[in-house]
Write a protein that holds these residues in place. Sequence first.
Motif, PDB file in Angstrom:
ATOM      1  N   HIS A  26      13.332   4.787  -3.171  1.00 48.52           N
ATOM      2  CA  HIS A  26      12.615   5.219  -1.971  1.00 48.52           C
ATOM      3  C   HIS A  26      11.105   5.073  -2.163  1.00 48.52           C
ATOM      4  CE1 HIS A  26      11.011   9.130  -3.364  1.00 48.52           C
ATOM      5  NE2 HIS A  26      12.105   9.205  -4.088  1.00 48.52           N
ATOM      6  N   ALA A  27      10.623   5.318  -3.400  1.00 43.61           N
ATOM      7  CA  ALA A  27       9.189   5.173  -3.670  1.00 43.61           C
ATOM      8  C   ALA A  27       8.782   3.696  -3.623  1.00 43.61           C
ATOM      9  CB  ALA A  27       8.847   5.777  -5.026  1.00 43.61           C
ATOM     10  N   GLN A  28       9.656   2.801  -4.100  1.00 45.36           N
ATOM     11  CA  GLN A  28       9.348   1.371  -4.047  1.00 45.36           C
ATOM     12  C   GLN A  28       9.278   0.879  -2.603  1.00 45.36           C
ATOM     13  OE1 GLN A  28      11.366  -1.268  -6.885  1.00 45.36           O
ATOM     14  NE2 GLN A  28      12.268   0.543  -7.853  1.00 45.36           N
ATOM     15  N   ILE A  29      10.220   1.327  -1.769  1.00 47.61           N
ATOM     16  CA  ILE A  29      10.218   0.927  -0.356  1.00 47.61           C
ATOM     17  C   ILE A  29       8.990   1.496   0.344  1.00 47.61           C
ATOM     18  CG2 ILE A  29      11.442   1.145   1.843  1.00 47.61           C
ATOM     19  CD1 ILE A  29      14.048   1.258   0.207  1.00 47.61           C
ATOM     20  N   ARG A  30       8.666   2.748   0.063  1.00 45.27           N
ATOM     21  CA  ARG A  30       7.461   3.357   0.635  1.00 45.27           C
ATOM     22  C   ARG A  30       6.232   2.541   0.283  1.00 45.27           C
ATOM     23  NH1 ARG A  30       5.917   8.060  -2.806  1.00 45.27           N
ATOM     24  NH2 ARG A  30       5.157   6.256  -3.992  1.00 45.27           N
ATOM     25  N   ASP A  31       6.109   2.126  -0.979  1.00 45.05           N
ATOM     26  CA  ASP A  31       4.932   1.389  -1.418  1.00 45.05           C
ATOM     27  C   ASP A  31       4.870  -0.001  -0.792  1.00 45.05           C
ATOM     28  OD1 ASP A  31       4.236   3.554  -2.939  1.00 45.05           O
ATOM     29  OD2 ASP A  31       4.967   2.739  -4.835  1.00 45.05           O
ATOM     30  N   ILE A  32       6.020  -0.641  -0.601  1.00 48.04           N
ATOM     31  CA  ILE A  32       6.045  -1.960   0.049  1.00 48.04           C
ATOM     32  C   ILE A  32       5.541  -1.841   1.488  1.00 48.04           C
ATOM     33  CG2 ILE A  32       7.573  -3.772   0.945  1.00 48.04           C
ATOM     34  CD1 ILE A  32       9.307  -3.326  -1.585  1.00 48.04           C
ATOM     35  N   LEU A  33       6.052  -0.847   2.221  1.00 47.42           N
ATOM     36  CA  LEU A  33       5.613  -0.645   3.600  1.00 47.42           C
ATOM     37  C   LEU A  33       4.152  -0.209   3.653  1.00 47.42           C
ATOM     38  CD1 LEU A  33       8.784   1.128   5.038  1.00 47.42           C
ATOM     39  CD2 LEU A  33       8.097  -1.254   5.354  1.00 47.42           C
ATOM     40  N   HIS A  34       3.737   0.604   2.671  1.00 53.20           N
ATOM     41  CA  HIS A  34       2.345   1.040   2.587  1.00 53.20           C
ATOM     42  C   HIS A  34       1.418  -0.167   2.467  1.00 53.20           C
ATOM     43  CE1 HIS A  34      -0.746   3.915   0.481  1.00 53.20           C
ATOM     44  NE2 HIS A  34      -1.257   3.284   1.516  1.00 53.20           N
ATOM     45  N   ARG A  35       1.761  -1.106   1.593  1.00 49.12           N
ATOM     46  CA  ARG A  35       0.928  -2.304   1.410  1.00 49.12           C
ATOM     47  C   ARG A  35       0.860  -3.115   2.700  1.00 49.12           C
ATOM     48  NH1 ARG A  35       3.478  -2.444  -3.679  1.00 49.12           N
ATOM     49  NH2 ARG A  35       5.005  -3.962  -2.938  1.00 49.12           N
ATOM     50  N   GLN A  36       1.991  -3.225   3.401  1.00 51.33           N
ATOM     51  CA  GLN A  36       1.998  -3.990   4.650  1.00 51.33           C
ATOM     52  C   GLN A  36       1.096  -3.346   5.692  1.00 51.33           C
ATOM     53  OE1 GLN A  36       6.068  -4.420   5.843  1.00 51.33           O
ATOM     54  NE2 GLN A  36       6.606  -5.762   4.144  1.00 51.33           N
ATOM     55  N   ILE A  37       1.051  -2.023   5.719  1.00 49.59           N
ATOM     56  CA  ILE A  37       0.188  -1.326   6.678  1.00 49.59           C
ATOM     57  C   ILE A  37      -1.276  -1.492   6.296  1.00 49.59           C
ATOM     58  CG2 ILE A  37      -0.476   0.954   7.554  1.00 49.59           C
ATOM     59  CD1 ILE A  37       2.504   1.745   7.308  1.00 49.59           C
ATOM     60  N   VAL A  38      -1.588  -1.262   5.004  1.00 46.49           N
ATOM     61  CA  VAL A  38      -2.977  -1.330   4.546  1.00 46.49           C
ATOM     62  C   VAL A  38      -3.524  -2.748   4.650  1.00 46.49           C
ATOM     63  CG1 VAL A  38      -4.453  -1.118   2.516  1.00 46.49           C
ATOM     64  CG2 VAL A  38      -2.808   0.684   3.045  1.00 46.49           C
ATOM     65  N   GLU A  39      -2.700  -3.740   4.355  1.00 36.84           N
ATOM     66  CA  GLU A  39      -3.150  -5.131   4.383  1.00 36.84           C
ATOM     67  C   GLU A  39      -3.067  -5.740   5.775  1.00 36.84           C
ATOM     68  OE1 GLU A  39      -0.815  -6.978   1.345  1.00 36.84           O
ATOM     69  OE2 GLU A  39      -1.747  -5.797  -0.274  1.00 36.84           O
TER      70      GLU A  39
END
Length: 286
Positions: A26-39
Amino acid sequence: MSVQPAGAEPRERANGLNREEGPPLHAQIRDILHRQIVERPLLPGSPLPTEEELQKQFGVSRSVVRQALSGLSDLGLIRRQRGRGSVVAAAPVLRRHLQRAGGLDEQAAAHGQRLRTHVLSVEHAAPPEPAVNALNTTNTWKIERIRYLEDVPVAFMRTWVPRDLFPHFTKELLENASLLGLMREHGYHPAGGPRQVQAVAADADLAHKLSSNVREPLLLLQGVTRDALGHGLEWFNVWHSPNTVFDVDAQVTSQPGRLSEEHLRRLRNLTRQLESELADLERGAG
């Protein structure tokens, strides 16, 4: 024993996840989506894939997807709407008055917002040359802090203050505290000082601290804060995220260009005198 085709990704990384080691899924998926939002592939207001789509994309259970979305919601990056899915939240906007020295917490509160401060470090370090001139000392604390608005980093602050005036400063003391407020508590009353604002490009370190992109424009506020008697209390650099608005109250004079340097000098002296008298009254009241 099967042989993996040349050039193929390991199975555990085929959908961006490492199932063999590393953080929970769940933390890996959160971080992937986080990067997509920030970038910026996912813009404010755009919908996220549904829970079912994320399940298929990452090959995980719905509970894992919900944990990942909950983590993004806690960071203020998405809004979860019952029956309507999740959308990318607009980044909170920090507003500050360029003419006001300090008081950032009060300025945010006036807009119904709350700032949080995290202290990265407090160390004895020699200041740069402009700080030496402003503070009249090389014996300084170097303080690094990040200010958060709704859990989104909005400002990175690097400040030098005289150790002779504030020998008691520690990381624990400054955590979630007002630096200028602590100065007042110890008998030094900030009155203001010159500031300047310029646009700069984020390097890798600043981009990491402010969750922005490398080379993204940031607003850098530099300046010195003095007390009513002209003693330097701090010299600082503050890098603001792009979602910062500086409010300026511009005035048109009735006689442009007629305000003399002597008039300005008298006004500055009067201001310092008033600040000094107020400081004496506050000390007497305490």
